[in-house]
Design a protein around this motif. Structure first.
Motif, PDB file in Angstrom:
ATOM      1  N   THR A   1       0.833  -1.193   0.000  1.00 34.09           N
ATOM      2  CA  THR A   1       0.000   0.000   0.000  1.00 34.09           C
ATOM      3  C   THR A   1       0.867   1.242   0.000  1.00 34.09           C
ATOM      4  O   THR A   1       2.051   1.184   0.327  1.00 34.09           O
ATOM      5  N   ASP A   2       0.272   2.364  -0.337  1.00 34.87           N
ATOM      6  CA  ASP A   2       0.947   3.654  -0.248  1.00 34.87           C
ATOM      7  C   ASP A   2       1.181   3.937   1.238  1.00 34.87           C
ATOM      8  O   ASP A   2       0.270   3.798   2.050  1.00 34.87           O
ATOM      9  N   ALA A   3       2.409   4.327   1.600  1.00 34.28           N
ATOM     10  CA  ALA A   3       2.725   4.569   3.014  1.00 34.28           C
ATOM     11  C   ALA A   3       1.929   5.737   3.582  1.00 34.28           C
ATOM     12  O   ALA A   3       1.619   5.759   4.768  1.00 34.28           O
TER      13      ALA A   3
ATOM     14  N   LEU B   1       7.398  -3.894   5.734  1.00 37.81           N
ATOM     15  CA  LEU B   1       8.600  -3.318   5.133  1.00 37.81           C
ATOM     16  C   LEU B   1       8.225  -2.011   4.450  1.00 37.81           C
ATOM     17  O   LEU B   1       7.313  -1.979   3.630  1.00 37.81           O
ATOM     18  N   ARG B   2       8.918  -0.945   4.769  1.00 39.83           N
ATOM     19  CA  ARG B   2       8.695   0.355   4.119  1.00 39.83           C
ATOM     20  C   ARG B   2       9.852   0.569   3.142  1.00 39.83           C
ATOM     21  O   ARG B   2      11.008   0.454   3.510  1.00 39.83           O
ATOM     22  N   TRP B   3       9.490   0.879   1.869  1.00 38.73           N
ATOM     23  CA  TRP B   3      10.521   1.016   0.845  1.00 38.73           C
ATOM     24  C   TRP B   3      10.093   1.971  -0.244  1.00 38.73           C
ATOM     25  O   TRP B   3       8.942   2.366  -0.320  1.00 38.73           O
ATOM     26  N   LYS B   4      11.067   2.362  -1.068  1.00 33.79           N
ATOM     27  CA  LYS B   4      10.814   3.295  -2.164  1.00 33.79           C
ATOM     28  C   LYS B   4      10.498   2.514  -3.434  1.00 33.79           C
ATOM     29  O   LYS B   4      11.270   1.668  -3.856  1.00 33.79           O
ATOM     30  N   LEU B   5       9.365   2.833  -4.036  1.00 36.79           N
ATOM     31  CA  LEU B   5       8.981   2.274  -5.333  1.00 36.79           C
ATOM     32  C   LEU B   5       8.848   3.458  -6.269  1.00 36.79           C
ATOM     33  O   LEU B   5       7.843   4.174  -6.240  1.00 36.79           O
ATOM     34  N   GLY B   6       9.890   3.699  -7.034  1.00 41.09           N
ATOM     35  CA  GLY B   6       9.909   4.907  -7.853  1.00 41.09           C
ATOM     36  C   GLY B   6      10.027   6.115  -6.944  1.00 41.09           C
ATOM     37  O   GLY B   6      10.902   6.185  -6.091  1.00 41.09           O
ATOM     38  N   GLU B   7       9.100   7.049  -7.094  1.00 44.40           N
ATOM     39  CA  GLU B   7       9.121   8.282  -6.297  1.00 44.40           C
ATOM     40  C   GLU B   7       8.307   8.173  -5.015  1.00 44.40           C
ATOM     41  O   GLU B   7       8.329   9.086  -4.204  1.00 44.40           O
TER      42      GLU B   7
ATOM     43  N   ILE C   1       6.845   6.200  -1.429  1.00 45.49           N
ATOM     44  CA  ILE C   1       7.180   5.274  -0.348  1.00 45.49           C
ATOM     45  C   ILE C   1       5.973   4.360  -0.160  1.00 45.49           C
ATOM     46  O   ILE C   1       4.835   4.820  -0.071  1.00 45.49           O
ATOM     47  N   VAL C   2       6.234   3.053  -0.108  1.00 47.79           N
ATOM     48  CA  VAL C   2       5.167   2.075   0.033  1.00 47.79           C
ATOM     49  C   VAL C   2       5.455   1.158   1.219  1.00 47.79           C
ATOM     50  O   VAL C   2       6.597   1.052   1.678  1.00 47.79           O
ATOM     51  N   ASP C   3       4.411   0.519   1.711  1.00 49.58           N
ATOM     52  CA  ASP C   3       4.508  -0.468   2.785  1.00 49.58           C
ATOM     53  C   ASP C   3       4.080  -1.818   2.245  1.00 49.58           C
ATOM     54  O   ASP C   3       3.027  -1.924   1.616  1.00 49.58           O
TER      55      ASP C   3
END
Length: 172
Positions: free
Chosen positions: A59-61, A128-134, A136-138
Motif C-alpha cells: 500500500t501507499d505509506a 517493510l517500508r521502501w521506495k517504489l519509484g518516487e 514510499i510504500v509499505d
C-alpha cells in the motif's frame, strides 16, 4: 415469476462483479505507468534466512487504504521472505516474485494489519517500508511464526544500518 427474479438477481450480481474487476484492472493499468516494475531475481536459490508466511499487500505509506495493484503487488499469496545479495527478496507462490533493493529500504516495523488482513494483535504483521519509484510504500507479510518475523525485522534493521554506514563512511 420467481425464475425471472432469480435470473435478474444473478445478472445484477455478474454486472457488479464485472464492474469491480474492471475498476481494479483499471487501477493496475494506471499504476503501471506511475510505478516502475520491481526488480526480479535470477537465482532464487540464493535466498537466505527465509521466513515463510502470507504476503498481504503493498500500500501507499501515506494512505494505508490505497493498495498498489500494479505489477501484481496487490495479489495476496504465500511467500518466502529472505535476503539476497541485492536486498530483500519476496519469493511468492502463484504471483510475481520481486526484490526490494537494499538502497530502497526505508525501514521495517510491525503492525496490527493492513488492507486485506487484520490480525488485531499489535505486532501480528511484518511491514517493510521502501521506495517504489518516487513513492514510499509499505509491504505487509504475516509470518507463519511471529518469532521468526521479529528476528527478520532485526536483520533488516541491521542491513539498513550497515548500508547507511557504508554509504556515509560510518558517519550518522
Amino acid at each position: 415469476m420467481r425464475w425471472i427474479a432469480v435470473a435478474l438477481l444473478v445478472i445484477a450480481l455478474l454486472v457488479v462483479w464485472r464492474m469491480m474487476f474492471m475498476g481494479y484492472r483499471g487501477r493496475a493499468l494506471r499504476q503501471k505507468q506511475e510505478f516502475p516494475r520491481p526488480v526480479g531475481s535470477k537465482d532464487w536459490k540464493r535466498l537466505r534466512d527465509a521466513v515463510e508466511g502470507t504476503y498481504v499487500s503493498t500500500t501507499d505509506a501515506e494512505n494505508a487504504l490505497d493498495r498498489i495493484a500494479a505489477h501484481g503487488l496487490g495479489t495476496r499469496s504465500a511467500v518466502a521472505l529472505g535476503f539476497l545479495d541485492e536486498g530483500v527478496g519476496l519469493l511468492r507462490e502463484g504471483a510475481r516474485s520481486f526484490v526490494i533493493p537494499t538502497a530502497d529500504i526505508v525501514g521495517v516495523g510491525h503492525g496490527p494489519g493492513m488492507v486485506g488482513k487484520w490480525m488485531g494483535k499489535e505486532k501480528g504483521l511484518l511491514v517493510l517500508r521502501w521506495k517504489l519509484g518516487e513513492r514510499i510504500v509499505d509491504t505487509g507479510v504475516k509470518p507463519r511464526h511471529p518469532e521468526q518475523g521479529a528476528r527478520f525485522a532485526e536483520q533488516v534493521e541491521e542491513l539498513v544500518r550497515n548500508h547507511k554506514n557504508k554509504n556515509t563512511g560510518g558517519a550518522q
